[in-house]
Motif scaffolding. Sequence first.
Motif, PDB file in Angstrom:
ATOM      1  N   GLY A  65       0.827  -1.194   0.000  1.00  0.00           N
ATOM      2  CA  GLY A  65       0.000   0.000   0.000  1.00  0.00           C
ATOM      3  C   GLY A  65       0.868   1.254   0.000  1.00  0.00           C
ATOM      4  O   GLY A  65       2.095   1.132  -0.015  1.00  0.00           O
ATOM      5  N   GLU A  66       0.250   2.510  -0.056  1.00  0.00           N
ATOM      6  CA  GLU A  66      -1.111   2.557   0.352  1.00  0.00           C
ATOM      7  C   GLU A  66      -2.031   2.311  -0.827  1.00  0.00           C
ATOM      8  O   GLU A  66      -1.830   2.851  -1.908  1.00  0.00           O
ATOM      9  N   CYS A  67      -3.051   1.511  -0.552  1.00  0.00           N
ATOM     10  CA  CYS A  67      -3.993   1.120  -1.585  1.00  0.00           C
ATOM     11  C   CYS A  67      -5.396   1.169  -0.994  1.00  0.00           C
ATOM     12  O   CYS A  67      -5.561   1.223   0.219  1.00  0.00           O
ATOM     13  N   GLY A  68      -6.383   1.137  -1.862  1.00  0.00           N
ATOM     14  CA  GLY A  68      -7.756   1.178  -1.363  1.00  0.00           C
ATOM     15  C   GLY A  68      -8.660   1.936  -2.307  1.00  0.00           C
ATOM     16  O   GLY A  68      -8.480   1.866  -3.534  1.00  0.00           O
ATOM     17  N   PHE A 126      -6.979  -1.965  -6.614  1.00  0.00           N
ATOM     18  CA  PHE A 126      -7.097  -2.485  -5.250  1.00  0.00           C
ATOM     19  C   PHE A 126      -7.202  -4.011  -5.260  1.00  0.00           C
ATOM     20  O   PHE A 126      -6.541  -4.689  -4.459  1.00  0.00           O
ATOM     21  N   LEU A 135      -1.969  -5.562   4.038  1.00  0.00           N
ATOM     22  CA  LEU A 135      -2.404  -4.372   3.301  1.00  0.00           C
ATOM     23  C   LEU A 135      -2.294  -3.138   4.199  1.00  0.00           C
ATOM     24  O   LEU A 135      -2.613  -3.201   5.387  1.00  0.00           O
ATOM     25  N   ILE A 159      -4.115   0.250   4.076  1.00  0.00           N
ATOM     26  CA  ILE A 159      -5.266   0.759   3.330  1.00  0.00           C
ATOM     27  C   ILE A 159      -5.497   2.244   3.536  1.00  0.00           C
ATOM     28  O   ILE A 159      -5.438   2.753   4.652  1.00  0.00           O
ATOM     29  N   CYS A 166      -8.647   4.820   2.679  1.00  0.00           N
ATOM     30  CA  CYS A 166     -10.047   4.822   2.226  1.00  0.00           C
ATOM     31  C   CYS A 166     -10.710   6.134   2.591  1.00  0.00           C
ATOM     32  O   CYS A 166     -10.605   6.587   3.730  1.00  0.00           O
ATOM     33  N   LEU A 208     -15.337  -0.722   0.053  1.00  0.00           N
ATOM     34  CA  LEU A 208     -14.051  -1.287   0.486  1.00  0.00           C
ATOM     35  C   LEU A 208     -14.284  -2.600   1.243  1.00  0.00           C
ATOM     36  O   LEU A 208     -13.637  -3.624   0.969  1.00  0.00           O
ATOM     37  N   LEU A 247     -13.095  -6.483   0.514  1.00  0.00           N
ATOM     38  CA  LEU A 247     -12.191  -7.212   1.418  1.00  0.00           C
ATOM     39  C   LEU A 247     -12.813  -8.496   1.953  1.00  0.00           C
ATOM     40  O   LEU A 247     -12.117  -9.495   2.162  1.00  0.00           O
ATOM     41  N   VAL A 278      -5.779  -0.216   8.459  1.00  0.00           N
ATOM     42  CA  VAL A 278      -6.443   0.917   7.829  1.00  0.00           C
ATOM     43  C   VAL A 278      -5.800   2.175   8.386  1.00  0.00           C
ATOM     44  O   VAL A 278      -5.801   2.405   9.593  1.00  0.00           O
TER      45      VAL A 278
END
Length: 295
Positions: free
Chosen positions: A121-124, A147, A161, A163, A165, A172, A176, A188
């Motif tokens: 990440g960062e991903c989301g 994602f 991960l 995340i 968001c 999301l 997941l 997160v």
Amino acid sequence: MQESAAQSPHFLDAHTHVQFSGFAADRDEVIRRALDADVRMVNVGTQKDTSRAAVALAEQYPDAGVYAAIGLHPIHTSRSFHDADELGGGEETKAFTSRGEEFDTDYYRALALNPATVAIGECGLDYFHFNDDEPREVQVKRQKDAFAAQIALSKDVKKPLMIHCRDAFAELIAMLRPHAHELPPGIVHFFTGTPDDARVLLDLGFSFTFGGVLTFPPRKGKTQGDYDEVIKLIPINRLLSETDAPYVAPAAFRGKRNEPAYVVHAVARLAELKSMTPDEMKAQIWRNGKRIFGI
Ligand SMILES: [Zn+2]
């Protein structure tokens, strides 16, 4: 990077960006200040260059507690705001933010396998920062494709991960949920969802990292900070501290560039909210970080 259990805990900045251009002039001093303040850190990538730079920076500080996360931020899957503190001001990076990036699994997988990399990440999903060039559905699809690919990478390399968001927690969580039992327990970052979103994410195995915003005084007409309620419901073994530097400096430095050494302010506030001493919270967060990142 193994440390024996007998060694004393450190502060942990679980989400920061010292590899960004905003630190070009004094990056080594910033890291030195953090290490001198007993702060360990995870520098988090947002696209190809910042991910590769996060790994390179970790490699410059072997065994010092400087780690990397690598991935593609949802806002960089389409045209995004050009932030010179992130990518620098050159023409090449302006061209990048005007086109965005498609997730290149081979490129990121190689970085993910580096021993300095502790998260994906960062991903989301980010439904707050859409651009006006393309239909929203097109941008949503790009974000979801990137994602999904990073969820798969997390399972593949068994690294958690990290995340990001905004305004998209229902979708999301829907993405997941089918993978939760196979994913390493993830994080997160800078959680802005509702207490109910937090409960669901806790059930799915996630932890939460909070930063400088915790130190801001309550908004006008409010008796508590925006995040106080949600932090009270999160078990202490699911809490981490971050700075998200260079952004969101704690109240004592508001409006200035943030840096990892300032993570102690978030830790102090988390301790207050959980009725612990700062030392107890520091030790708890370090244990959590060791478990989640395998450091
Ligand atoms: Zn970040």
